[in-house]
Design an enzyme around this catalytic site. Structure first.
Site, PDB file in Angstrom:
ATOM      1  N   ARG A   1       6.346   4.083   7.796  1.00 48.87           N
ATOM      2  CA  ARG A   1       6.949   5.299   7.245  1.00 48.87           C
ATOM      3  C   ARG A   1       6.117   6.538   7.522  1.00 48.87           C
ATOM      4  NH1 ARG A   1       8.526   2.445   1.575  1.00 48.87           N
ATOM      5  NH2 ARG A   1      10.565   1.657   2.154  1.00 48.87           N
TER       6      ARG A   1
ATOM      7  N   VAL B   1      15.773   2.305   9.895  1.00 53.67           N
ATOM      8  CA  VAL B   1      14.718   1.309   9.694  1.00 53.67           C
ATOM      9  C   VAL B   1      13.705   1.780   8.655  1.00 53.67           C
ATOM     10  CG1 VAL B   1      14.974   0.376  12.008  1.00 53.67           C
ATOM     11  CG2 VAL B   1      13.309   2.177  11.609  1.00 53.67           C
ATOM     12  N   GLU B   2      12.931   0.829   8.132  1.00 58.77           N
ATOM     13  CA  GLU B   2      11.944   1.079   7.077  1.00 58.77           C
ATOM     14  C   GLU B   2      12.596   1.688   5.835  1.00 58.77           C
ATOM     15  OE1 GLU B   2       9.250  -0.229   7.415  1.00 58.77           O
ATOM     16  OE2 GLU B   2       8.338   0.016   9.381  1.00 58.77           O
ATOM     17  N   GLY B   3      13.835   1.311   5.568  1.00 57.73           N
ATOM     18  CA  GLY B   3      14.570   1.844   4.427  1.00 57.73           C
ATOM     19  C   GLY B   3      15.518   2.931   4.892  1.00 57.73           C
TER      20      GLY B   3
ATOM     21  N   LEU C   1       4.174  -0.887   4.227  1.00 55.72           N
ATOM     22  CA  LEU C   1       5.256  -0.079   4.786  1.00 55.72           C
ATOM     23  C   LEU C   1       4.789   1.334   5.112  1.00 55.72           C
ATOM     24  CD1 LEU C   1       8.321  -1.064   2.570  1.00 55.72           C
ATOM     25  CD2 LEU C   1       8.195  -1.263   5.044  1.00 55.72           C
TER      26      LEU C   1
END
Length: 804
Positions: free
Chosen positions: A376, A497-499, A372
């Protein structure tokens, strides 16, 4: 003499703690000094003082005494307050690496090490790719056409494939470019400055996706099977992680794979029967290869361990046209990049399709956490940085072109309050990009990349919203002239996105960072969860005594830096100059206070701190803003000094450290144990705040500079796609601005005369002729001014359509 002796002992204890002198040596120095001072102050040798001192030193230095009287009771107390650590939590914490953020969390940053950090540079091949292939690709893009057709043009798609845009991270031996994190970021931000849709399309294969997972964990056979196709663009990847029941909490995925035997290509093989329901998967509608995350179960022990049924999250790779795999209809995420669902029921795949083979069964969560980092730390911050730099150039230009009440709108102080933040934010984003991608060269710092994703996209949100406010209706009306609507529409994508950002700030940055960056906490938690309690106590004992030294050292450091407002109590980098020294000193104070505050919070609240998200998020904000301030200082030092550079850096630093200070103060105001909060607040800020918001004078300076072709604007321009095409949305503003700059003071002189009533005539042409006749302007200036005025007016127009 007694008073002097007591003062000397207190000072000695403070120095020993501050210097973190090893306990045996510190105890010996204290005992000897006590005896020497006792010769001059006999009261110190009184048994009422000597016996307690000797008892304390013995307990601290003799393990057989320290364990029962100190370590074991503390161990039992903390074991009750600290939450149990699940397997997925342990894997998330252990995944990745740490970097400079760990120094900042320690309370004692190693500035000599920081001085040795060099910012990343492009190789000749990387620079050539950005100057040529990326520029050529950007020239193919028209975001308005993409918006209308809901897709990139066939020519753009083919160019992405032919030039290897999907293989930036893949090694050259498999046909990829093997670019550095910095180069990847530069490529993505330049594309994003032209088209958000195209940038997202190019980002996904180079961030969380099969390519990165294969490179790090794939078997040799899997690499040979997939990486060449991914590099050449003959294979288009997507990765199915999120679904209706699992978004930011990816560990809650309900998708399952059952180990069993089945038929594959006419043969009976060991494999998995997958059932999955994935949503919001970018590139899914055009993917040829699908990565999947699911929970692996082996009820019959077919993988060789009859006692293990639940293996946990596992990742596999399968062709999109594999029987049973269903790619659903497209989602509409606002920006028209390809996005859709991937589903399957009882889809059988060979066990060899697990990424990394059976050896990696159940290790998918760790794999995903580590991978990830690219999304990020590279892709999403690159998108945010591009939006910030485009806003700097175009809104700064527009605020000078656009006039209201006979004055450039960028001269109004209310507008300058917004444009200053746009300028400072764009500078901050570029500085962050440099330091974060440099950190990614060392590994995969999960805390650093979480900070980068959250703060970059939040800065983007503020800057684009300010830009919309300044440009107003011109930015609202959709059409080929609008240069702000599409970055504005992309904000929710970057934020979620990505958390999701709320989760990233509330749980990840400090929740993961405190454990990952603390020198002792994670090992202490492991010791407390050791099934062998006695072994756990013995392990905890050594850690705890060093932890105490760490806490008290930072407490003394906070007192010294607090009472001197950072001027004493910490070193600065050897290459610090007059501009940067004071900022480093403030970072020293806030870093020490963060470290000691975090330790007290963890000791008092224990596992409850994890659930007190409002409190833990503020500590995460402090750590993040300190890292941001360091990135600004490093970036500023990498450039030739200029007034514009200093002013932008000063504004950005002031804002970052002010936010860190306010987050710390808000934490103290809301900490439930008031005496502790009040003491820590006083020790950190005994004479009040050390920073105020950027002053009005500084805001005006930055607000004026953003309208000028200053060195910062020129430097930021190299990171984005710049066109002078007057028919292009951005080129129309940029080319008009360049015309204005080329006029020099002539336009301002004419406007000033016009405003003062000195000129005769009802039309612009008549007024220009009158100005020339009065020698206010030259005759040769008339045509240039007429051209600029026509372009200026055209710059203000919005699109209109026969039908919508």
């Amino acid at each position: 003499m007694l008073l002097l002796s007591v003062v000397l002992i207190i000072v000695l204890i403070g120095v020993l703690i501050y210097r973190q002198v090893p306990l045996p040596a510190a105890s010996a120095i204290l005992a000897i000094s006590w005896l020497i001072l006792g010769l001059f102050s006999p009261c110190l040798l009184s048994l009422w003082l000597v016996i307690p001192l000797a008892a304390i030193l013995l307990v601290l230095n003799v393990p057989s005494l320290r364990v029962p009287f100190l370590s074991r009771p503390v161990f039992g107390l903390l074991a009750k307050t600290m939450p149990s650590m699940s397997v997925t939590e342990r894997e998330a914490i252990e995944a990745g690496t740490t970097w400079w953020e760990k120094d900042l969390f320690s309370g004692r940053p190693d500035w000599d090490e920081f001085a040795r950090i060099g910012l990343p540079r492009l190789t000749e091949a990387e620079q050539s790719f950005i100057d040529n292939e990326v520029s050529e690709f950007c020239a193919l893009l028209d975001e308005w056409e993409i918006h209308n057709s809901k897709d990139l043009s066939p020519e753009a798609w083919q160019y992405l494939k032919d030039k290897g845009f999907f293989g930036l991270i893949i090694p050259k031996e498999f046909g990829g470019h093997d670019f550095s994190p910095y180069a990847q970021s530069r490529v993505m931000s330049k594309i994003a400055s032209r088209s958000i849709t195209a940038a997202v399309t190019a980002m996904v294969p180079n961030s969380l996706g099969p390519g990165e997972l294969l490179m790090k964990y794939g078997t040799e056979e899997q690499k040979q099977r997939w990486l060449p196709g991914l590099a050449k663009g003959t294979e288009i990847p997507c990765f199915g992680l999120t679904g209706p029941e699992a978004g930011s909490d990816a560990g809650a995925i309900p998708d399952v794979g059952i180990v069993c035997h089945g038929l594959h290509e006419g043969k009976q093989v060991l494999g998995l029967r997958l059932t999955f329901n994935k949503r919001w998967i970018t590139l899914a509608p055009v993917a040829t290869v699908v990565g999947l995350a699911f929970k692996l179960q082996d009820p019959d022990g077919l993988l060789g361990n009859p006692d293990k049924v639940e293996y946990g999250i596992t990742c596999a790779l399968l062709p999109a046209n594999h029987p049973g795999v269903e790619i659903g209809k497209r989602h509409n995420p606002g920006s028209p990049f390809m996005n859709g669902p991937v589903m399957g029921t009882d889809v059988f795949i060979p066990v060899d399709w697990i990424i990394g083979g059976t050896a990696m069964a159940g290790k998918g969560w760790r794999m995903l956490i580590e991978c990830l980092g690219a999304g990020r730390g590279i892709s999403l911050p690159a998108l945010a940085t591009a939006s910030g730099e485009v806003s700097y150039r175009l809104v700064g230009a527009y605020s000078r072109i656009r006039r209201q009440f006979n004055m450039e709108i960028g001269k109004f102080e209310g507008v300058q309050d917004a444009t200053a933040e746009i300028a400072g934010g764009a500078y901050t984003l570029e500085a962050m990009r440099h330091l974060v991608t440099r950190g990614l060269e060392t590994g995969a710092p999960s805390v650093m990349t979480a900070m980068a994703k959250y703060h970059a996209t939040e800065i983007m949100r503020r800057l684009v919203n300010h830009s919309m406010d300044i440009v107003g209706g011109r930015a609202i009306q959709m059409g080929p002239r609008n240069f702000l609507a599409f970055p504005y529409q992309s904000i929710p994508v970057a934020i979620t996105v990505e958390g999701a950002n709320i989760l990233t700030r509330s749980l990840m940055i400090f929740g993961q960072g405190a454990i990952r960056c603390h020198p002792y906490l994670f090992e202490e938690m492991q010791a407390m969860q050791n099934p062998d309690k006695e072994a756990g106590v013995q392990r905890f004992d050594g850690l705890f005594i060093r932890h105490l030294g760490h806490v008290f050292s930072n407490l003394v450091r906070t007192i010294v830096t607090g009472f001197t407002r950072g001027r004493l109590g910490g070193a600065v980098p050897s290459n610090a100059d007059r501009f940067s020294t004071r900022w480093y000193q403030r970072i020293n104070l806030l870093s020490a206070s963060l470290a000691v505050t975090s330790d007290f919070a963890l000791a008092i609240l224990g596992g409850n701190l994890k659930r007190r998200e409002l409190l833990s998020a503020r500590l995460g904000d402090v750590l993040s803003q300190l890292f941001i301030a360091c990135s600004i200082l490093k970036y500023h030092a990498s450039h030739i000094r200029s007034h514009a550079e200093d002013v932008h850096a000063e504004y950005a630093l002031n804002l970052a450290l002010f936010k860190a200070q306010e987050a710390l103060i808000d934490f103290y105001h809301n900490f439930p144990v008031r005496p502790v909060a009040c003491v820590l607040h006083f020790l950190t800020f005994p004479f009040g705040r050390i920073l105020k918001k950027p002053s009005d004078h500084l805001i005006r300076e930055v607000g004026d500079l953003i309208m000028e072709d200053n060195p910062v604007r020129q430097n930021l321009g190299q990171y984005v796609y710049v066109t002078q095409d007057p028919e292009d949305a951005a080129g129309r503003v940029e080319s008009t601005y360049q015309l204005l700059l080329a006029l020099g003071p002539v336009w301002h002189t004419f406007i000033k005369a016009q405003r003062s009533g000195k000129l005769q005539g009802d039309t612009l042409a008549e007024q220009l002729q009158d100005a020339a006749s009065k020698n206010i302007i030259q005759q040769s200036d008339i045509a240039r001014l007429q051209e600029y005025d026509a372009r200026r007016f055209d710059c203000l127009l919005t699109d209109a359509f026969e039908k919508l």
